[in-house]
Design a protein around this motif. Sequence first.
Motif, PDB file in Angstrom:
ATOM      1  N   GLU A   1     -24.934 -12.717 -65.768  1.00  0.00           N
ATOM      2  CA  GLU A   1     -25.842 -11.901 -66.748  1.00  0.00           C
ATOM      3  C   GLU A   1     -26.603 -13.327 -67.139  1.00  0.00           C
ATOM      4  O   GLU A   1     -27.603 -12.521 -67.298  1.00  0.00           O
ATOM      5  CB  GLU A   1     -24.203 -12.339 -67.976  1.00  0.00           C
ATOM      6  CG  GLU A   1     -23.658 -11.135 -67.022  1.00  0.00           C
ATOM      7  CD  GLU A   1     -23.883  -9.868 -67.050  1.00  0.00           C
ATOM      8  OE1 GLU A   1     -24.352  -9.370 -68.114  1.00  0.00           O
ATOM      9  OE2 GLU A   1     -23.400  -8.378 -66.443  1.00  0.00           O
TER      10      GLU A   1
ATOM     11  N   SER B   1     -30.141 -12.541 -65.367  1.00  0.00           N
ATOM     12  CA  SER B   1     -30.936 -10.919 -65.965  1.00  0.00           C
ATOM     13  C   SER B   1     -31.196 -11.107 -67.074  1.00  0.00           C
ATOM     14  O   SER B   1     -32.831 -10.560 -67.413  1.00  0.00           O
ATOM     15  CB  SER B   1     -29.738  -9.691 -66.380  1.00  0.00           C
ATOM     16  OG  SER B   1     -29.815  -9.228 -64.413  1.00  0.00           O
TER      17      SER B   1
ATOM     18  N   GLU C   1     -35.158 -11.128 -68.943  1.00  0.00           N
ATOM     19  CA  GLU C   1     -35.903  -9.685 -70.100  1.00  0.00           C
ATOM     20  C   GLU C   1     -36.582 -10.040 -71.368  1.00  0.00           C
ATOM     21  O   GLU C   1     -37.414  -9.941 -71.755  1.00  0.00           O
ATOM     22  CB  GLU C   1     -34.473  -9.082 -70.012  1.00  0.00           C
ATOM     23  CG  GLU C   1     -35.433  -8.108 -71.011  1.00  0.00           C
ATOM     24  CD  GLU C   1     -35.675  -7.552 -71.236  1.00  0.00           C
ATOM     25  OE1 GLU C   1     -36.666  -6.902 -72.276  1.00  0.00           O
ATOM     26  OE2 GLU C   1     -36.551  -7.096 -70.129  1.00  0.00           O
TER      27      GLU C   1
ATOM     28  N   SER D   1     -30.477  -6.134 -60.886  1.00  0.00           N
ATOM     29  CA  SER D   1     -29.386  -5.567 -60.695  1.00  0.00           C
ATOM     30  C   SER D   1     -29.052  -4.613 -59.858  1.00  0.00           C
ATOM     31  O   SER D   1     -27.588  -3.930 -59.996  1.00  0.00           O
ATOM     32  CB  SER D   1     -29.976  -4.458 -62.154  1.00  0.00           C
ATOM     33  OG  SER D   1     -30.403  -5.038 -63.535  1.00  0.00           O
ATOM     34  N   ARG D   2     -29.634  -3.939 -58.843  1.00  0.00           N
ATOM     35  CA  ARG D   2     -29.055  -3.657 -58.224  1.00  0.00           C
ATOM     36  C   ARG D   2     -27.874  -4.550 -57.208  1.00  0.00           C
ATOM     37  O   ARG D   2     -27.184  -3.668 -56.521  1.00  0.00           O
ATOM     38  CB  ARG D   2     -30.403  -2.979 -57.562  1.00  0.00           C
ATOM     39  CG  ARG D   2     -31.170  -1.417 -57.426  1.00  0.00           C
ATOM     40  CD  ARG D   2     -32.125  -1.404 -56.855  1.00  0.00           C
ATOM     41  NE  ARG D   2     -32.544   0.107 -57.911  1.00  0.00           N
ATOM     42  CZ  ARG D   2     -34.632  -0.006 -57.463  1.00  0.00           C
ATOM     43  NH1 ARG D   2     -34.786  -0.400 -56.706  1.00  0.00           N
ATOM     44  NH2 ARG D   2     -34.256   1.628 -58.106  1.00  0.00           N
TER      45      ARG D   2
ATOM     46  N   ARG E   1     -26.849  -7.031 -58.134  1.00  0.00           N
ATOM     47  CA  ARG E   1     -24.907  -6.773 -58.918  1.00  0.00           C
ATOM     48  C   ARG E   1     -23.971  -6.041 -58.808  1.00  0.00           C
ATOM     49  O   ARG E   1     -22.828  -5.343 -58.413  1.00  0.00           O
ATOM     50  CB  ARG E   1     -25.011  -7.374 -60.687  1.00  0.00           C
ATOM     51  CG  ARG E   1     -24.093  -7.754 -60.984  1.00  0.00           C
ATOM     52  CD  ARG E   1     -24.015  -7.648 -62.803  1.00  0.00           C
ATOM     53  NE  ARG E   1     -24.973  -8.943 -62.792  1.00  0.00           N
ATOM     54  CZ  ARG E   1     -26.441  -9.046 -63.125  1.00  0.00           C
ATOM     55  NH1 ARG E   1     -26.844  -7.297 -64.069  1.00  0.00           N
ATOM     56  NH2 ARG E   1     -27.111  -9.915 -63.437  1.00  0.00           N
ATOM     57  N   ALA E   2     -24.890  -4.311 -58.734  1.00  0.00           N
ATOM     58  CA  ALA E   2     -23.997  -2.898 -58.918  1.00  0.00           C
ATOM     59  C   ALA E   2     -23.738  -3.169 -57.560  1.00  0.00           C
ATOM     60  O   ALA E   2     -22.184  -2.539 -57.264  1.00  0.00           O
ATOM     61  CB  ALA E   2     -25.394  -1.733 -59.072  1.00  0.00           C
TER      62      ALA E   2
ATOM     63  N   THR F   1     -21.946  -3.068 -62.002  1.00  0.00           N
ATOM     64  CA  THR F   1     -22.690  -2.679 -62.948  1.00  0.00           C
ATOM     65  C   THR F   1     -23.880  -2.088 -62.537  1.00  0.00           C
ATOM     66  O   THR F   1     -24.695  -1.927 -61.153  1.00  0.00           O
ATOM     67  CB  THR F   1     -23.166  -3.786 -63.149  1.00  0.00           C
ATOM     68  OG1 THR F   1     -22.450  -5.377 -63.565  1.00  0.00           O
ATOM     69  CG2 THR F   1     -24.624  -4.351 -64.600  1.00  0.00           C
TER      70      THR F   1
ATOM     71  N   VAL G   1     -28.071   0.233 -63.385  1.00  0.00           N
ATOM     72  CA  VAL G   1     -29.029  -0.398 -62.988  1.00  0.00           C
ATOM     73  C   VAL G   1     -30.145   0.037 -64.720  1.00  0.00           C
ATOM     74  O   VAL G   1     -31.055   0.401 -64.656  1.00  0.00           O
ATOM     75  CB  VAL G   1     -30.048  -0.051 -62.236  1.00  0.00           C
ATOM     76  CG1 VAL G   1     -28.940  -1.489 -61.147  1.00  0.00           C
ATOM     77  CG2 VAL G   1     -30.341   1.695 -61.241  1.00  0.00           C
TER      78      VAL G   1
ATOM     79  N   ALA H   1     -32.184  -1.817 -66.922  1.00  0.00           N
ATOM     80  CA  ALA H   1     -33.167  -2.701 -66.239  1.00  0.00           C
ATOM     81  C   ALA H   1     -34.289  -1.594 -65.974  1.00  0.00           C
ATOM     82  O   ALA H   1     -35.256  -1.885 -65.921  1.00  0.00           O
ATOM     83  CB  ALA H   1     -32.483  -2.964 -65.002  1.00  0.00           C
TER      84      ALA H   1
END
Length: 220
Positions: free
Chosen positions: A160, A163, A167, A193-194, A196-197, A202, A204, A207
């Motif tokens: 986390e 990310s 940001e 994010s993709r 991690r998904a 999680t 996206v 993001a």
Amino acid sequence: LGRPFPALALRQQEVALTDRHFGPFSVETAKALAELAHIYRGFFHRHAKALPLLERAAAIERAATRDGRAGLYPLHTLESLAFTYQDLGRHDDAIRQFAEALELHESVRNPNVQTVNRALGYLSNAYVKANRHTEAIPLLQRRLYAIEQHWGPTTRFLAEEYSEALERLARSLAYAGRYRDALALRQRAVEVSRERAKTAGTGVADALIRLGATLVDLGR
């Protein structure tokens, strides 16, 4: 110490007793002062009341470190002082204290990477709160690079903090008018994010929203 008024009275007594027993310039007195300040800040949000206590504690601990009466003085006191300055809107003073804390974290033999990263985060955030994004950017870049090195290329997308670091740097770049650099970071954030998904489930959406906002800034 869950009840604030008894806790306050106990800490006040502790300061008086420690001061009398160990002396006003002892590290024990500095610790008691910092604990009393914590009660004022944490329970009562009386930052102006906590400030002189933390200033005195930090001064004692600095002197103790210089004189060899203590090791590296507790950085928690210095960082608490910096946060108190920040809460009172004294951003330049907060930056100065966070910078000193970072320098001390880095001065020890074999500095802890996570501890240094946290100190970088505190200092960069202080610059952001002061609307000094240009000065925050190199610190945020350092923090991002350290997180990348810590997690490695195959697992960093699960973190986390990775990310979040992307940001925070992208946001300061955008505030500094460096929209193309911010865009590149937010594109990376979407990719992270993709990834991690696939593992953590999680989404996206956030993001993608931030990426879209940057594209708007660029007129695209």
